[in-house]
Design a protein around this motif. Structure first.
Motif, PDB file in Angstrom:
ATOM      1  N   TYR A 112      41.618  50.061  25.308  1.00 45.87           N
ATOM      2  CA  TYR A 112      42.368  49.493  26.426  1.00 45.87           C
ATOM      3  C   TYR A 112      41.433  49.284  27.608  1.00 45.87           C
ATOM      4  CZ  TYR A 112      45.811  49.155  30.216  1.00 45.87           C
ATOM      5  OH  TYR A 112      46.554  48.743  31.312  1.00 45.87           O
ATOM      6  N   ALA A 113      41.539  48.092  28.224  1.00 42.33           N
ATOM      7  CA  ALA A 113      40.778  47.775  29.443  1.00 42.33           C
ATOM      8  C   ALA A 113      39.282  47.944  29.245  1.00 42.33           C
ATOM      9  CB  ALA A 113      41.274  48.624  30.613  1.00 42.33           C
ATOM     10  N   ARG A 114      38.749  47.286  28.212  1.00 44.32           N
ATOM     11  CA  ARG A 114      37.306  47.311  27.978  1.00 44.32           C
ATOM     12  C   ARG A 114      36.726  45.937  28.310  1.00 44.32           C
ATOM     13  NH1 ARG A 114      36.872  52.614  27.553  1.00 44.32           N
ATOM     14  NH2 ARG A 114      34.672  52.157  27.214  1.00 44.32           N
ATOM     15  N   GLY A 115      35.466  45.883  28.677  1.00 47.47           N
ATOM     16  CA  GLY A 115      34.816  44.593  28.901  1.00 47.47           C
ATOM     17  C   GLY A 115      34.214  44.475  30.278  1.00 47.47           C
ATOM     18  N   HIS A 116      34.595  43.423  30.987  1.00 46.87           N
ATOM     19  CA  HIS A 116      34.028  43.130  32.296  1.00 46.87           C
ATOM     20  C   HIS A 116      35.109  43.190  33.366  1.00 46.87           C
ATOM     21  CE1 HIS A 116      30.422  41.731  30.211  1.00 46.87           C
ATOM     22  NE2 HIS A 116      31.213  41.020  29.428  1.00 46.87           N
ATOM     23  N   LYS A 117      34.685  43.327  34.619  1.00 44.59           N
ATOM     24  CA  LYS A 117      35.642  43.413  35.717  1.00 44.59           C
ATOM     25  C   LYS A 117      36.478  42.145  35.832  1.00 44.59           C
ATOM     26  CE  LYS A 117      32.455  44.201  38.725  1.00 44.59           C
ATOM     27  NZ  LYS A 117      31.781  44.449  40.036  1.00 44.59           N
ATOM     28  N   GLU A 118      35.882  40.988  35.514  1.00 46.16           N
ATOM     29  CA  GLU A 118      36.597  39.724  35.663  1.00 46.16           C
ATOM     30  C   GLU A 118      37.122  39.170  34.337  1.00 46.16           C
ATOM     31  OE1 GLU A 118      32.447  38.874  34.588  1.00 46.16           O
ATOM     32  OE2 GLU A 118      33.402  40.203  36.052  1.00 46.16           O
ATOM     33  N   ALA A 119      36.813  39.834  33.237  1.00 44.59           N
ATOM     34  CA  ALA A 119      37.271  39.374  31.923  1.00 44.59           C
ATOM     35  C   ALA A 119      37.382  40.600  31.015  1.00 44.59           C
ATOM     36  CB  ALA A 119      36.303  38.348  31.334  1.00 44.59           C
ATOM     37  N   THR A 120      38.593  41.093  30.864  1.00 48.95           N
ATOM     38  CA  THR A 120      38.794  42.315  30.104  1.00 48.95           C
ATOM     39  C   THR A 120      39.916  42.104  29.093  1.00 48.95           C
ATOM     40  OG1 THR A 120      39.238  44.692  30.285  1.00 48.95           O
ATOM     41  CG2 THR A 120      40.382  43.262  31.839  1.00 48.95           C
ATOM     42  N   GLY A 121      40.346  43.170  28.453  1.00 49.83           N
ATOM     43  CA  GLY A 121      41.413  43.054  27.459  1.00 49.83           C
ATOM     44  C   GLY A 121      41.565  44.336  26.676  1.00 49.83           C
ATOM     45  N   GLY A 122      42.158  44.234  25.493  1.00 51.81           N
ATOM     46  CA  GLY A 122      42.342  45.427  24.687  1.00 51.81           C
ATOM     47  C   GLY A 122      43.154  45.155  23.437  1.00 51.81           C
ATOM     48  N   ILE A 123      43.327  46.207  22.657  1.00 53.57           N
ATOM     49  CA  ILE A 123      44.139  46.180  21.437  1.00 53.57           C
ATOM     50  C   ILE A 123      44.984  47.442  21.463  1.00 53.57           C
ATOM     51  CG2 ILE A 123      44.151  46.084  18.915  1.00 53.57           C
ATOM     52  CD1 ILE A 123      41.252  45.045  19.081  1.00 53.57           C
ATOM     53  N   ILE A 124      46.297  47.275  21.583  1.00 56.92           N
ATOM     54  CA  ILE A 124      47.181  48.444  21.706  1.00 56.92           C
ATOM     55  C   ILE A 124      48.415  48.252  20.837  1.00 56.92           C
ATOM     56  CG2 ILE A 124      46.393  49.001  24.035  1.00 56.92           C
ATOM     57  CD1 ILE A 124      48.844  47.660  25.156  1.00 56.92           C
ATOM     58  N   PRO A 125      49.106  49.339  20.464  1.00 58.55           N
ATOM     59  CA  PRO A 125      50.338  49.212  19.677  1.00 58.55           C
ATOM     60  C   PRO A 125      51.392  48.391  20.418  1.00 58.55           C
ATOM     61  CG  PRO A 125      49.536  51.475  19.653  1.00 58.55           C
ATOM     62  CD  PRO A 125      48.714  50.740  20.672  1.00 58.55           C
ATOM     63  N   LYS A 126      52.239  47.711  19.650  1.00 60.19           N
ATOM     64  CA  LYS A 126      53.276  46.855  20.242  1.00 60.19           C
ATOM     65  C   LYS A 126      54.185  47.652  21.168  1.00 60.19           C
ATOM     66  CE  LYS A 126      55.968  43.136  20.487  1.00 60.19           C
ATOM     67  NZ  LYS A 126      57.155  43.667  21.185  1.00 60.19           N
ATOM     68  N   ALA A 127      54.538  48.871  20.799  1.00 61.24           N
ATOM     69  CA  ALA A 127      55.430  49.675  21.638  1.00 61.24           C
ATOM     70  C   ALA A 127      54.785  49.959  22.992  1.00 61.24           C
ATOM     71  CB  ALA A 127      55.784  50.983  20.931  1.00 61.24           C
ATOM     72  N   GLU A 128      53.463  50.195  23.005  1.00 58.19           N
ATOM     73  CA  GLU A 128      52.770  50.463  24.265  1.00 58.19           C
ATOM     74  C   GLU A 128      52.651  49.192  25.095  1.00 58.19           C
ATOM     75  OE1 GLU A 128      52.339  53.438  25.049  1.00 58.19           O
ATOM     76  OE2 GLU A 128      52.592  54.373  23.080  1.00 58.19           O
ATOM     77  N   TYR A 129      52.481  48.064  24.437  1.00 60.42           N
ATOM     78  CA  TYR A 129      52.433  46.786  25.147  1.00 60.42           C
ATOM     79  C   TYR A 129      53.753  46.535  25.870  1.00 60.42           C
ATOM     80  CZ  TYR A 129      52.518  41.709  25.811  1.00 60.42           C
ATOM     81  OH  TYR A 129      52.652  40.443  26.338  1.00 60.42           O
ATOM     82  N   ASP A 130      54.858  46.827  25.210  1.00 61.97           N
ATOM     83  CA  ASP A 130      56.171  46.653  25.838  1.00 61.97           C
ATOM     84  C   ASP A 130      56.319  47.558  27.058  1.00 61.97           C
ATOM     85  OD1 ASP A 130      56.836  44.790  23.922  1.00 61.97           O
ATOM     86  OD2 ASP A 130      57.930  46.212  22.652  1.00 61.97           O
ATOM     87  N   LEU A 131      55.816  48.797  26.960  1.00 66.52           N
ATOM     88  CA  LEU A 131      55.867  49.706  28.098  1.00 66.52           C
ATOM     89  C   LEU A 131      55.010  49.188  29.259  1.00 66.52           C
ATOM     90  CD1 LEU A 131      55.608  53.233  26.397  1.00 66.52           C
ATOM     91  CD2 LEU A 131      57.616  52.231  27.513  1.00 66.52           C
ATOM     92  N   LEU A 132      53.873  48.596  28.928  1.00 63.99           N
ATOM     93  CA  LEU A 132      52.995  48.059  29.964  1.00 63.99           C
ATOM     94  C   LEU A 132      53.679  46.919  30.717  1.00 63.99           C
ATOM     95  CD1 LEU A 132      50.159  48.079  31.273  1.00 63.99           C
ATOM     96  CD2 LEU A 132      49.446  46.459  29.486  1.00 63.99           C
ATOM     97  N   LEU A 133      54.318  46.022  29.985  1.00 65.82           N
ATOM     98  CA  LEU A 133      55.027  44.922  30.633  1.00 65.82           C
ATOM     99  C   LEU A 133      56.173  45.443  31.492  1.00 65.82           C
ATOM    100  CD1 LEU A 133      55.260  42.033  28.000  1.00 65.82           C
ATOM    101  CD2 LEU A 133      53.463  42.566  29.644  1.00 65.82           C
ATOM    102  N   GLU A 134      56.849  46.463  30.993  1.00 63.99           N
ATOM    103  CA  GLU A 134      57.943  47.043  31.764  1.00 63.99           C
ATOM    104  C   GLU A 134      57.433  47.636  33.074  1.00 63.99           C
ATOM    105  OE1 GLU A 134      61.291  50.608  31.311  1.00 63.99           O
ATOM    106  OE2 GLU A 134      60.207  49.878  29.545  1.00 63.99           O
ATOM    107  N   GLU A 135      56.286  48.320  33.021  1.00 68.80           N
ATOM    108  CA  GLU A 135      55.721  48.894  34.233  1.00 68.80           C
ATOM    109  C   GLU A 135      55.261  47.811  35.195  1.00 68.80           C
ATOM    110  OE1 GLU A 135      54.654  51.103  37.186  1.00 68.80           O
ATOM    111  OE2 GLU A 135      55.651  51.954  35.407  1.00 68.80           O
ATOM    112  N   MET A 136      54.739  46.723  34.672  1.00 67.20           N
ATOM    113  CA  MET A 136      54.321  45.605  35.522  1.00 67.20           C
ATOM    114  C   MET A 136      55.508  44.891  36.156  1.00 67.20           C
ATOM    115  SD  MET A 136      51.315  43.761  33.290  1.00 67.20           S
ATOM    116  CE  MET A 136      49.679  44.465  33.103  1.00 67.20           C
ATOM    117  N   GLY A 137      56.679  45.039  35.518  1.00 67.05           N
ATOM    118  CA  GLY A 137      57.836  44.297  35.991  1.00 67.05           C
ATOM    119  C   GLY A 137      57.841  42.876  35.490  1.00 67.05           C
ATOM    120  N   VAL A 138      57.241  42.662  34.317  1.00 71.40           N
ATOM    121  CA  VAL A 138      57.236  41.336  33.705  1.00 71.40           C
ATOM    122  C   VAL A 138      58.539  41.161  32.937  1.00 71.40           C
ATOM    123  CG1 VAL A 138      56.099  39.823  32.039  1.00 71.40           C
ATOM    124  CG2 VAL A 138      54.734  41.305  33.514  1.00 71.40           C
TER     125      VAL A 138
END
Length: 468
Positions: free
Chosen positions: A397-423
């Motif tokens: 999660y959150a690997r790479g560069h300050k201006e270009a990052t990303g990750g690979i996470i379980p679908k359930a955790e992705y849903d939690l992330l969107l919920e926390e963002m308010g998406v």
């Protein structure tokens, strides 16, 4: 996958004085290429001079003692360029082809996974050089061989990190601004190990730089960018390099993920035109283009605080970085609060994992480097609000560069992330603090999506027609 490639004729390398791995900075008498061209203030560019010298010693030791070596390059234009530069350098230095192997990671895995570690270790290569793969703390990428006293692994990288696998020798450009790409770092590392590196392989470094930075970021001939690569760029042409980059990047974006084929093509190439004109790479580009067109108009949804726009796609193609980059240009012009565009792909992995890529809003790229938002920090800010999230997702999660990052996470955790963002979820429209409504099939305020529009992303939004 472990693969061996064809050798080429080369002359003997010049004799050089050996330095021990305990060389102190005062004992390093050589200047970096940037320092020779622009002055001593650039002696630690593209990486600290001591780390550069120790990495060269690592390579010299491989050649001098005829050690078997495994090269592990990343899958993109920068990683493949770095890998082929190193491979060609070893060949120029008369290292036997039979002692050089290449390992390409399987789709969806990273160099730190147990599966890949076991594959690399099974080669029993005496030395392993990992290029452009990012980094994280933890146990060694591969364990030392029995009775092996010196370090087995050299990590050559430029991704932002302060932590590295145990037992690894590290050469990183991440703290030497402007941050060089992996290919440029590798080229400057090996440039003076044999004269043919400069004469025949410089174009590979340019491919890698353009692959990560485009044609406008590197200022060839202006400190610290090497003017010799500017000459190479001008001589061979911007079009050839741009097409070479898109071509060599295409196979890894397809569902078939034929990175070994891209490697073979690049290793045999003599210039960027060879890549730009290759039939296989052209077919892959067509496939990727069709799939990108299919998903490029997926409507983004905004976080409640207006700092993030997220679009979610479902495809076996690795096109989420491309779509994130495209939307970062379009949306960056529409909101003063937007910092990051995320494109998540729920179909790239066979299991219940989501790959996502994040890009800085394009209007913020013109800011000085110290004023640009840190996307890694932004992702971690949201993650820290979710109990146990970081422990569950681990190092992907959150690997790479300050201006270009990303990750690979379980679908359930992705849903939690969107919920926390308010998406908002599909079918729900939330007015964000950015003043832009997240698109919804049921209702939109002031903007609608025109499904019949054929223009580019800059014409994606269309004024809502007046109702008589």
């Amino acid at each position: 996958m472990v693969k061996r490639s064809a050798s080429s004729e080369a002359s003997s390398p010049p004799k050089r004085r050996r330095r021990s791995s305990t060389t102190s900075l005062k004992e390093v008498s050589t200047l970096s290429h940037a320092a020779r061209e622009y002055g001593p203030q650039w002696n630690d560019w593209p990486a600290p001079i001591l780390a550069m010298e120790e990495a060269r010693d690592f390579i010299r030791d491989i050649v001098d003692k005829r050690r078997s070596v495994l090269i592990v390059p990343d899958k993109d234009a920068d990683g493949l360029s770095a890998g082929t530069i190193l491979y060609k350098t070893l060949i120029h230095m008369k290292h036997p082809e039979s002692l050089i192997s290449v390992h390409h990671l399987t789709k969806g895995n990273n160099v730190h996974s147990d599966y890949e570690r076991n594959l690399m270790d099974s080669t029993k290569a005496e030395k392993v050089i990992v290029l452009d793969q990012g980094s994280r703390p933890g146990r060694s990428i591969v364990p030392p061989l029995p009775d092996q006293k010196e370090k087995r692994v050299l990590v050559v990288d430029h991704h932002m990190s302060d932590e590295w696998p145990e037992g690894s020798q590290v050469l990183t450009a991440c703290r030497s601004s402007p941050i060089a790409t992996a290919a440029l770092l590798t080229y400057l590392l090996v440039r003076d190990l044999h004269e043919k590196v400069h004469e025949e392989e410089a174009w590979r470094a340019v491919v890698g730089v353009i692959g990560d930075l485009g044609t406008s970021v590197p200022k060839w001939g202006i400190a610290p960018w090497p003017s010799e690569l500017g000459t190479t760029f001008k001589r061979l042409g911007s079009k050839a390099f741009s097409e070479a980059v898109s071509g060599v990047n295409a196979p890894r974006r397809t569902a078939e993920y034929n990175v070994p084929k891209a490697w073979d093509i690049m290793l045999k190439a003599s210039n960027p035109t060879d890549l730009a004109s290759n039939a296989f790479l052209k077919l892959c580009k067509l496939d990727v283009g069709d799939e990108t067109t299919k998903w490029a108009r997926t409507p983004p949804r905004f976080s409640k605080d207006g700092r993030v726009a997220v679009c979610t796609i479902h495809t076996g193609f690795q096109i989420h970085p491309v779509i994130a980059t495209r939307w970062s240009g379009t949306l960056g012009r529409k909101s003063s609060k937007l910092l990051m565009v995320m494109c998540a792909n729920t179909g790239f992995h066979a299991d219940e994992r989501v790959s996502f890529s994040c890009r800085i809003a394009s209007n913020l790229r013109s800011l000085p480097e110290g004023q640009q938002p840190n996307l890694i920090a932004l992702l971690n800010e949201y993650a820290d609000r979710i109990p146990g999230f970081k422990e569950r997702v681990g190092g992907d999660y959150a690997r790479g560069h300050k201006e270009a990052t990303g990750g690979i996470i379980p679908k359930a955790e992705y849903d939690l992330l969107l919920e926390e963002m308010g998406v908002p979820q599909p079918g729900v429209s939330i007015k964000s603090e950015a003043g832009v409504s997240s698109p919804s099939p049921k209702k939109n305020k002031g903007k609608i999506i025109d499904p019949n529009q054929t223009g580019g992303l800059d014409k994606f939004f269309k004024a809502k027609p007046k109702v008589e």
